[in-house]
Design an enzyme around this catalytic site. Structure first.
Site, PDB file in Angstrom:
ATOM      1  N   HIS A 154      92.504  -5.005  61.323  1.00 11.51           N
ATOM      2  CA  HIS A 154      93.453  -3.932  60.968  1.00 11.51           C
ATOM      3  C   HIS A 154      94.144  -4.247  59.635  1.00 11.51           C
ATOM      4  O   HIS A 154      94.348  -3.363  58.803  1.00 11.51           O
ATOM      5  CB  HIS A 154      94.553  -3.801  62.031  1.00 11.51           C
ATOM      6  N   LYS A 166      98.599   6.200  78.739  1.00 12.58           N
ATOM      7  CA  LYS A 166      97.782   5.006  78.554  1.00 12.58           C
ATOM      8  C   LYS A 166      98.639   3.770  78.814  1.00 12.58           C
ATOM      9  O   LYS A 166      99.832   3.775  78.495  1.00 12.58           O
ATOM     10  CB  LYS A 166      97.293   5.001  77.095  1.00 12.58           C
ATOM     11  N   ARG A 197      83.781  -0.079  61.942  1.00 15.53           N
ATOM     12  CA  ARG A 197      83.154  -1.383  62.140  1.00 15.53           C
ATOM     13  C   ARG A 197      81.639  -1.234  62.219  1.00 15.53           C
ATOM     14  O   ARG A 197      80.914  -1.840  61.477  1.00 15.53           O
ATOM     15  CB  ARG A 197      83.662  -2.028  63.437  1.00 15.53           C
ATOM     16  N   SER A 238      91.079  -5.189  69.272  1.00 15.90           N
ATOM     17  CA  SER A 238      92.250  -5.661  70.025  1.00 15.90           C
ATOM     18  C   SER A 238      91.859  -6.033  71.442  1.00 15.90           C
ATOM     19  O   SER A 238      92.328  -7.036  71.990  1.00 15.90           O
ATOM     20  CB  SER A 238      93.327  -4.573  70.064  1.00 15.90           C
TER      21      SER A 238
HETATM   22  P1  ADP Z   1      92.599   3.231  68.554  1.00 17.14           P
HETATM   23  O1  ADP Z   1      93.271   3.172  69.877  1.00 17.14           O
HETATM   24  O2  ADP Z   1      92.944   4.426  67.721  1.00 17.14           O
HETATM   25  O3  ADP Z   1      91.105   2.943  68.562  1.00 17.14           O
HETATM   26  P2  ADP Z   1      92.897   0.667  67.337  1.00 17.14           P
HETATM   27  O4  ADP Z   1      94.169  -0.053  67.107  1.00 17.14           O
HETATM   28  O5  ADP Z   1      91.908   0.044  68.247  1.00 17.14           O
HETATM   29  O6  ADP Z   1      93.326   2.075  67.769  1.00 17.14           O
HETATM   30  O7  ADP Z   1      92.183   0.940  65.942  1.00 17.14           O
HETATM   31  C1  ADP Z   1      92.813   1.678  64.914  1.00 17.14           C
HETATM   32  C2  ADP Z   1      91.819   1.874  63.792  1.00 17.14           C
HETATM   33  O8  ADP Z   1      91.484   0.604  63.235  1.00 17.14           O
HETATM   34  C3  ADP Z   1      90.505   2.528  64.170  1.00 17.14           C
HETATM   35  O9  ADP Z   1      90.074   3.332  63.089  1.00 17.14           O
HETATM   36  C4  ADP Z   1      89.581   1.362  64.355  1.00 17.14           C
HETATM   37  O10 ADP Z   1      88.228   1.730  64.127  1.00 17.14           O
HETATM   38  C5  ADP Z   1      90.092   0.441  63.255  1.00 17.14           C
HETATM   39  N1  ADP Z   1      89.772  -0.952  63.527  1.00 17.14           N
HETATM   40  C6  ADP Z   1      90.018  -1.668  64.644  1.00 17.14           C
HETATM   41  N2  ADP Z   1      89.570  -2.941  64.528  1.00 17.14           N
HETATM   42  C7  ADP Z   1      89.013  -3.025  63.289  1.00 17.14           C
HETATM   43  C8  ADP Z   1      88.328  -4.059  62.562  1.00 17.14           C
HETATM   44  N3  ADP Z   1      88.080  -5.249  63.100  1.00 17.14           N
HETATM   45  N4  ADP Z   1      87.902  -3.767  61.309  1.00 17.14           N
HETATM   46  C9  ADP Z   1      88.113  -2.544  60.792  1.00 17.14           C
HETATM   47  N5  ADP Z   1      88.721  -1.528  61.414  1.00 17.14           N
HETATM   48  C10 ADP Z   1      89.161  -1.751  62.649  1.00 17.14           C
END
Ligand code: ADP
Length: 173
Positions: free
Chosen positions: A20, A44, A93, A131
């Protein structure tokens, strides 16, 4: 007159990872002003409270002067309009992200045509990182120090004390 562009990077950030942070850094280099906005969905359940997620993200992004952390409930495009933001940032990703992100982007465009979704490709080192993987690996005693900021590692240890991987200090070595 130059128009300033405000972007919003929405997500659960439960917790924020180096993946992130990488996306936030690259977006912050392009957009004038950026909000990393933590989604609070009452339907959620999250591992960390919104306060914890907010603190972890604020600490991890404090080196980026044009980035602020915020949280919101409800429809993303309503929040975007309220914030007068024009661009949604999302990270990609792998192909597996694409289908969901494509659908979300088209749906958001349908309801708010003036808002653009902007995708940033992850660093190859973070393409496996999520995450949920961090939470799972940590709970099974795996090392995650290298892929989360120190404040997140500390809070993981507080949240799952029995599962904390031993550090050198703990083992007395
Ligand atoms: P959500 O619940 O919206 O999926 P996340 O916190 O999991 O929220 O992810 C938020 C954004 O960050 C999404 O666009 C996700 O694809 C991106 N993201 C999560 N992990 C990574 C990573 N390792 N590299 C790049 N982008 C990421």
């Amino acid at each position: 007159m130059k128009r300033s562009v405000r972007a919003v990077y929405p997500g659960s950030f439960d917790p924020i990872t180096n993946g992130h942070i990488y996306i936030a850094e690259r977006a912050a280099a392009i957009f004038d002003d950026m909000r990393v906005s933590i989604l609070v969905n009452p339907h959620k359940s999250y591992t960390f409270s919104v306060e914890d997620r907010y603190e972890m993200a604020s600490e991890a992004l404090s080196h980026l002067p044009n980035v602020t952390v915020d949280h919101f409930m409800g429809l993303l495009v309503d929040y975007m309009r309220q914030q007068e933001a024009q661009v949604i940032i999302r990270g990609l990703r792998a192909m597996s992200d694409f289908e969901y992100e494509f659908q979300m982007a088209l749906m958001n465009r349908q309801i708010a045509p003036e808002i653009e979704t902007f995708f940033i490709i992850t660093d190859a080192n973070y393409s496996y990182l999520s995450s949920s993987a961090i939470r799972d690996i940590f709970q099974f005693g795996g090392a995650v120090q290298d892929v989360v900021p120190p404040g997140v590692f500390r809070r993981l240890r507080e949240r799952f004390p029995a599962r904390s991987p031993k550090t050198e200090r703990d083992s007395g070595t």
